[in-house]
Write a protein that holds these residues in place. Structure first.
Motif, PDB file in Angstrom:
ATOM      1  N   PHE A 257       0.851  -1.199   0.000  1.00  0.00           N
ATOM      2  CA  PHE A 257       0.000   0.000   0.000  1.00  0.00           C
ATOM      3  C   PHE A 257       0.882   1.242   0.000  1.00  0.00           C
ATOM      4  N   GLU A 258       0.332   2.329  -0.548  1.00  0.00           N
ATOM      5  CA  GLU A 258       1.042   3.614  -0.450  1.00  0.00           C
ATOM      6  C   GLU A 258       0.181   4.604   0.334  1.00  0.00           C
ATOM      7  N   ILE A 259       0.805   5.279   1.291  1.00  0.00           N
ATOM      8  CA  ILE A 259       0.084   6.318   2.033  1.00  0.00           C
ATOM      9  C   ILE A 259       0.889   7.620   1.982  1.00  0.00           C
TER      10      ILE A 259
ATOM     11  N   LEU B  55      12.675   4.729  -1.604  1.00  0.00           N
ATOM     12  CA  LEU B  55      12.316   4.923  -3.016  1.00  0.00           C
ATOM     13  C   LEU B  55      13.026   6.191  -3.480  1.00  0.00           C
ATOM     14  N   ALA B  56      14.015   6.036  -4.340  1.00  0.00           N
ATOM     15  CA  ALA B  56      14.826   7.178  -4.797  1.00  0.00           C
ATOM     16  C   ALA B  56      14.151   7.820  -6.001  1.00  0.00           C
ATOM     17  N   LEU B  57      13.699   9.057  -5.815  1.00  0.00           N
ATOM     18  CA  LEU B  57      12.943   9.771  -6.851  1.00  0.00           C
ATOM     19  C   LEU B  57      13.621  11.081  -7.211  1.00  0.00           C
ATOM     20  N   ARG B  58      13.395  11.530  -8.430  1.00  0.00           N
ATOM     21  CA  ARG B  58      13.844  12.877  -8.756  1.00  0.00           C
ATOM     22  C   ARG B  58      12.927  13.914  -8.116  1.00  0.00           C
ATOM     23  N   GLY B  59      11.608  13.660  -8.178  1.00  0.00           N
ATOM     24  CA  GLY B  59      10.631  14.640  -7.706  1.00  0.00           C
ATOM     25  C   GLY B  59      10.255  15.591  -8.825  1.00  0.00           C
ATOM     26  N   ASP B  60       9.166  16.319  -8.601  1.00  0.00           N
ATOM     27  CA  ASP B  60       8.713  17.309  -9.588  1.00  0.00           C
ATOM     28  C   ASP B  60       9.239  18.684  -9.224  1.00  0.00           C
TER      29      ASP B  60
ATOM     30  N   GLY C 257      13.010   2.180  -7.361  1.00  0.00           N
ATOM     31  CA  GLY C 257      12.871   3.283  -8.324  1.00  0.00           C
ATOM     32  C   GLY C 257      11.477   3.316  -8.936  1.00  0.00           C
ATOM     33  N   ALA C 258      11.141   4.461  -9.546  1.00  0.00           N
ATOM     34  CA  ALA C 258       9.830   4.623 -10.187  1.00  0.00           C
ATOM     35  C   ALA C 258       9.928   4.309 -11.681  1.00  0.00           C
ATOM     36  N   GLY C 259       8.835   3.757 -12.235  1.00  0.00           N
ATOM     37  CA  GLY C 259       8.756   3.491 -13.674  1.00  0.00           C
ATOM     38  C   GLY C 259       7.407   3.961 -14.210  1.00  0.00           C
ATOM     39  N   TYR C 260       7.350   4.193 -15.526  1.00  0.00           N
ATOM     40  CA  TYR C 260       6.172   4.831 -16.120  1.00  0.00           C
ATOM     41  C   TYR C 260       5.681   4.020 -17.324  1.00  0.00           C
ATOM     42  N   PRO C 261       4.645   3.202 -17.127  1.00  0.00           N
ATOM     43  CA  PRO C 261       4.148   2.373 -18.235  1.00  0.00           C
ATOM     44  C   PRO C 261       3.789   3.183 -19.483  1.00  0.00           C
TER      45      PRO C 261
ATOM     46  N   PHE D  31       6.160  12.026 -18.364  1.00  0.00           N
ATOM     47  CA  PHE D  31       5.610  13.126 -19.170  1.00  0.00           C
ATOM     48  C   PHE D  31       6.670  14.034 -19.784  1.00  0.00           C
ATOM     49  N   GLU D  32       7.890  14.061 -19.242  1.00  0.00           N
ATOM     50  CA  GLU D  32       8.919  14.953 -19.799  1.00  0.00           C
ATOM     51  C   GLU D  32       9.767  14.281 -20.874  1.00  0.00           C
ATOM     52  N   CYS D  33       9.649  12.981 -21.004  1.00  0.00           N
ATOM     53  CA  CYS D  33      10.579  12.275 -21.895  1.00  0.00           C
ATOM     54  C   CYS D  33      10.108  12.332 -23.350  1.00  0.00           C
ATOM     55  N   GLU D  34      11.076  12.504 -24.278  1.00  0.00           N
ATOM     56  CA  GLU D  34      10.675  12.668 -25.693  1.00  0.00           C
ATOM     57  C   GLU D  34      10.160  11.380 -26.305  1.00  0.00           C
TER      58      GLU D  34
ATOM     59  N   LYS E 221      13.797   6.444 -25.073  1.00  0.00           N
ATOM     60  CA  LYS E 221      14.688   7.222 -24.183  1.00  0.00           C
ATOM     61  C   LYS E 221      14.338   6.951 -22.720  1.00  0.00           C
ATOM     62  N   ASP E 222      13.040   6.909 -22.435  1.00  0.00           N
ATOM     63  CA  ASP E 222      12.597   6.654 -21.059  1.00  0.00           C
ATOM     64  C   ASP E 222      13.134   5.302 -20.587  1.00  0.00           C
ATOM     65  N   THR E 223      13.085   4.305 -21.478  1.00  0.00           N
ATOM     66  CA  THR E 223      13.573   2.960 -21.147  1.00  0.00           C
ATOM     67  C   THR E 223      15.082   2.992 -20.938  1.00  0.00           C
TER      68      THR E 223
ATOM     69  N   ARG F  94      19.571   2.942 -16.819  1.00  0.00           N
ATOM     70  CA  ARG F  94      20.682   3.601 -16.087  1.00  0.00           C
ATOM     71  C   ARG F  94      20.350   3.652 -14.586  1.00  0.00           C
ATOM     72  N   LYS F  95      19.059   3.829 -14.289  1.00  0.00           N
ATOM     73  CA  LYS F  95      18.639   3.899 -12.882  1.00  0.00           C
ATOM     74  C   LYS F  95      18.856   2.537 -12.208  1.00  0.00           C
ATOM     75  N   ILE F  96      18.586   1.479 -12.933  1.00  0.00           N
ATOM     76  CA  ILE F  96      18.801   0.123 -12.373  1.00  0.00           C
ATOM     77  C   ILE F  96      20.306  -0.095 -12.165  1.00  0.00           C
TER      78      ILE F  96
ATOM     79  N   ILE G  43      11.162  -1.969  -9.308  1.00  0.00           N
ATOM     80  CA  ILE G  43      10.475  -0.776  -9.831  1.00  0.00           C
ATOM     81  C   ILE G  43       9.026  -0.776  -9.352  1.00  0.00           C
ATOM     82  N   ASN G  44       8.584   0.378  -8.860  1.00  0.00           N
ATOM     83  CA  ASN G  44       7.146   0.590  -8.621  1.00  0.00           C
ATOM     84  C   ASN G  44       6.644   1.499  -9.727  1.00  0.00           C
ATOM     85  N   THR G  45       5.531   1.115 -10.355  1.00  0.00           N
ATOM     86  CA  THR G  45       5.100   1.944 -11.489  1.00  0.00           C
ATOM     87  C   THR G  45       4.110   3.024 -11.083  1.00  0.00           C
TER      88      THR G  45
HETATM   89  P1  FAD Z   1      13.753  10.220 -13.101  1.00  0.00           P
HETATM   90  O1  FAD Z   1      13.918   8.758 -13.088  1.00  0.00           O
HETATM   91  O2  FAD Z   1      14.963  11.049 -12.784  1.00  0.00           O
HETATM   92  O3  FAD Z   1      13.172  10.635 -14.518  1.00  0.00           O
HETATM   93  C1  FAD Z   1      12.672  11.964 -14.739  1.00  0.00           C
HETATM   94  C2  FAD Z   1      12.743  12.301 -16.223  1.00  0.00           C
HETATM   95  O4  FAD Z   1      14.095  12.494 -16.626  1.00  0.00           O
HETATM   96  C3  FAD Z   1      12.190  11.194 -17.133  1.00  0.00           C
HETATM   97  O5  FAD Z   1      11.573  11.833 -18.212  1.00  0.00           O
HETATM   98  C4  FAD Z   1      13.446  10.438 -17.572  1.00  0.00           C
HETATM   99  O6  FAD Z   1      13.267   9.776 -18.797  1.00  0.00           O
HETATM  100  C5  FAD Z   1      14.447  11.577 -17.660  1.00  0.00           C
HETATM  101  N1  FAD Z   1      15.843  11.194 -17.392  1.00  0.00           N
HETATM  102  C6  FAD Z   1      16.286  10.332 -16.440  1.00  0.00           C
HETATM  103  N2  FAD Z   1      17.635  10.276 -16.448  1.00  0.00           N
HETATM  104  C7  FAD Z   1      18.061  11.145 -17.407  1.00  0.00           C
HETATM  105  C8  FAD Z   1      19.351  11.556 -17.899  1.00  0.00           C
HETATM  106  N3  FAD Z   1      20.473  11.036 -17.384  1.00  0.00           N
HETATM  107  N4  FAD Z   1      19.405  12.477 -18.887  1.00  0.00           N
HETATM  108  C9  FAD Z   1      18.259  13.009 -19.423  1.00  0.00           C
HETATM  109  N5  FAD Z   1      17.017  12.648 -18.997  1.00  0.00           N
HETATM  110  C10 FAD Z   1      16.909  11.732 -18.004  1.00  0.00           C
HETATM  111  N6  FAD Z   1       6.862  12.668  -6.132  1.00  0.00           N
HETATM  112  C11 FAD Z   1       7.045  13.278  -4.918  1.00  0.00           C
HETATM  113  O7  FAD Z   1       7.283  14.491  -4.865  1.00  0.00           O
HETATM  114  N7  FAD Z   1       6.969  12.556  -3.748  1.00  0.00           N
HETATM  115  C12 FAD Z   1       6.721  11.215  -3.732  1.00  0.00           C
HETATM  116  O8  FAD Z   1       6.692  10.596  -2.659  1.00  0.00           O
HETATM  117  C13 FAD Z   1       6.534  10.546  -4.984  1.00  0.00           C
HETATM  118  N8  FAD Z   1       6.304   9.210  -5.040  1.00  0.00           N
HETATM  119  C14 FAD Z   1       6.207   8.575  -6.262  1.00  0.00           C
HETATM  120  C15 FAD Z   1       6.027   7.174  -6.297  1.00  0.00           C
HETATM  121  C16 FAD Z   1       5.930   6.501  -7.507  1.00  0.00           C
HETATM  122  C17 FAD Z   1       5.781   4.997  -7.515  1.00  0.00           C
HETATM  123  C18 FAD Z   1       5.965   7.244  -8.739  1.00  0.00           C
HETATM  124  C19 FAD Z   1       5.830   6.534 -10.049  1.00  0.00           C
HETATM  125  C20 FAD Z   1       6.134   8.629  -8.709  1.00  0.00           C
HETATM  126  C21 FAD Z   1       6.259   9.307  -7.472  1.00  0.00           C
HETATM  127  N9  FAD Z   1       6.451  10.702  -7.419  1.00  0.00           N
HETATM  128  C22 FAD Z   1       6.611  11.328  -6.196  1.00  0.00           C
HETATM  129  C23 FAD Z   1       6.455  11.518  -8.643  1.00  0.00           C
HETATM  130  C24 FAD Z   1       7.874  11.687  -9.237  1.00  0.00           C
HETATM  131  O9  FAD Z   1       8.674  12.448  -8.357  1.00  0.00           O
HETATM  132  C25 FAD Z   1       7.728  12.393 -10.576  1.00  0.00           C
HETATM  133  O10 FAD Z   1       7.070  11.572 -11.502  1.00  0.00           O
HETATM  134  C26 FAD Z   1       9.017  12.972 -11.182  1.00  0.00           C
HETATM  135  O11 FAD Z   1       8.630  13.819 -12.274  1.00  0.00           O
HETATM  136  C27 FAD Z   1       9.981  11.948 -11.756  1.00  0.00           C
HETATM  137  O12 FAD Z   1      10.607  11.247 -10.768  1.00  0.00           O
HETATM  138  P2  FAD Z   1      11.551   9.975 -11.172  1.00  0.00           P
HETATM  139  O13 FAD Z   1      12.203   9.528  -9.936  1.00  0.00           O
HETATM  140  O14 FAD Z   1      10.776   8.998 -11.945  1.00  0.00           O
HETATM  141  O15 FAD Z   1      12.598  10.724 -12.120  1.00  0.00           O
END
Ligand code: FAD
Length: 284
Positions: A15-17, A103-108, A139-143, A147-150, A154-156, A161-163, A170-172
Motif C-alpha cells: 500500500f502507499e500512504i 524509493l529514490a525519486l527525482r521529484g517534480d 525506483g519509479a517506472g512509467y508504463p 511526461f517529460e521524456c521525448e 529514451k525513457d527505457t 541507467r537507474k537500475i 520498480i514501482n510503477t
Molecule cells: P527520473 O527517473 O529522474 O526521470 C525523470 C525524467 O528524466 C524522465 O523523463 C526520464 O526519462 C528523464 N531522465 C532520467 N535520467 C536522465 C538523464 N540522465 N538524462 C536526461 N534525462 C533523463 N513525487 C514526490 O514528490 N513525492 C513522492 O513521494 C513521490 N512518489 C512517487 C512514487 C511513484 C511509484 C511514482 C511513479 C512517482 C512518485 N512521485 C513522487 C512523482 C515523481 O517524483 C515524478 O514523476 C518525477 O517527475 C519523476 O521522478 P523519477 O524519480 O521517476 O525521475
C-alpha cells in the motif's frame, strides 16, 4: 527486511500512504495504519512532500509502520532540492529507526524553488545512496512514459541507467489500461532490465479524484473507464462500487499474467484497501 528479498518468495502486495498535512496532527494516521496492518500488506510506502516540506513526517510515519505496527516500510525521498548532507541525514534517520528501504525519486519541480543542482535525476540519487548507505533502493517506472521524456525508447534507456545505479525493483506510476503495462514490461525486458516490477493501481472511488489524479499522473483514461465515470460520477455509491470493480478487474488480469507484485495507491483510505484485498486475497 530488504523488500527486494520478498520477490524471491511471493507475489508482493503493498500500500502507499501520504503523511497528513503539517497542520493536521500526526495521530490522524494511527487509525489508518492500525486498519492497514490488519490487511497484512507486504510493505507500506510513505510519500515525500514535494520540495521536502514534510521529510520529518515521512521518517516519523515510516518508523511507526516498522516499530509500532510491525510492517516493513518504504520511505520515499526526492532529489531535486537535496544536498549530499541532507540525503545523508535522511539516510541516517532511516537507519536509526531500523528502516532499510528507500524509493529514490527525482521529484517534480516546485514553481517557487530553485533545484540545488546536486542530483538532477533519480539515478544520481540512487548512485549516491548505493555508495554511501546500505539501504535497499527502489525506483519509479512509467508504463505510459514519463511526461517529460521525448520517447518511450529514451525513457527505457534512462530507466536502465537507474537500475545500473543500484535500484533493485520498480514501482510503477498508476495506469488504467493493462495493455500499457504489458507493453512497458516487454520494452524494459528487451532492454535488459530484469528487476521485479510492481504494478501501480489506484481505484477511482470519488468524483473529486478524477481530474486531479489524471492530471497529476498523466494516465490516459481508456473507453470502458471513461464510460463508468460518465455514467456514475454523480452517484457516489455507484462510483465507489464501479471504481473498486474496475481496479479489481485490472488486478485479476495482472495476477493471471504473472505480475511480480501490485502496489495499491489507497489514498489513506483503509476502506478502499479492505475492499480490494477482500476481492483479491485468494489470488495471491
Ligand atoms: P527520473 O527517473 O529522474 O526521470 C525523470 C525524467 O528524466 C524522465 O523523463 C526520464 O526519462 C528523464 N531522465 C532520467 N535520467 C536522465 C538523464 N540522465 N538524462 C536526461 N534525462 C533523463 N513525487 C514526490 O514528490 N513525492 C513522492 O513521494 C513521490 N512518489 C512517487 C512514487 C511513484 C511509484 C511514482 C511513479 C512517482 C512518485 N512521485 C513522487 C512523482 C515523481 O517524483 C515524478 O514523476 C518525477 O517527475 C519523476 O521522478 P523519477 O524519480 O521517476 O525521475
Amino acid at each position: 527486511m530488504k523488500i527486494c528479498d520478498l520477490f524471491k518468495q511471493k507475489t508482493v502486495c503493498s500500500f502507499e500512504i501520504f503523511p497528513p498535512k503539517p497542520t493536521t496532527p500526526i495521530q490522524t494516521v494511527y487509525d489508518t495504519l492500525e486498519a492497514l496492518k490488519d490487511l497484512s500488506p507486504d510493505y507500506i510506502s510513505v510519500t515525500y512532500g514535494a520540495g521536502g516540506s514534510q521529510s520529518k513526517r515521512t521518517v516519523e510515519i515510516a518508523s511507526l509502520i516498522k516499530n509500532k505496527y510491525g510492517v516493513e516500510p518504504l520511505a520515499h525521498l526526492t532529489a531535486l532540492y537535496q544536498t549530499e548532507e541532507g540525503v545523508l541525514e535522511f539516510a541516517g534517520e532511516l537507519k536509526q529507526n531500523g528502516i532499510e528501504n528507500v524509493l529514490a525519486l527525482r521529484g517534480d519541480r516546485a514553481p517557487d524553488m530553485e533545484p540545488s543542482g546536486v542530483f538532477r535525476y533519480a539515478s544520481e540519487l540512487a548512485a549516491f545512496l548505493k555508495k554511501n548507505t546500505d539501504l535497499n533502493i527502489v525506483g519509479a517506472g512509467y508504463p505510459e512514459g514519463h511526461f517529460e521524456c521525448e520517447s518511450l525508447e529514451k525513457d527505457t534507456y534512462y530507466l536502465a541507467r537507474k537500475i545500473e545505479a543500484g535500484v533493485t525493483h520498480i514501482n510503477t506510476q498508476l495506469f488504467f489500461d493493462n495493455s500499457d503495462f504489458y507493453s512497458f514490461i516487454e520494452r524494459i525486458r528487451k532492454a535488459g532490465i530484469t528487476v521485479p516490477v510492481q504494478a501501480g493501481i489506484m481505484p477511482i472511488v470519488k468524483k473529486q479524484q478524477i481530474d486531479r489524479i489524471i492530471s497529476l499522473s498523466g494516465a490516459k483514461v481508456p473507453a470502458p473507464l471513461a464510460r463508468i465515470l460518465a455514467k456514475y460520477s454523480d452517484n457516489p455509491d455507484a462510483l465507489y462500487s464501479a471504481g473498486i470493480a474496475y481496479a479489481t478487474a485490472q488486478i485479476v488480469d495482472l495476477l493471471s499474467q504473472g505480475v511480480d507484485g501490485i502496489h495499491l495507491y489507497i489514498m489513506n483510505r483503509p476502506d478502499v484497501a479492505r475492499k480490494l484485498k477482500e476481492n483479491i486475497s485468494t489470488l495471491f
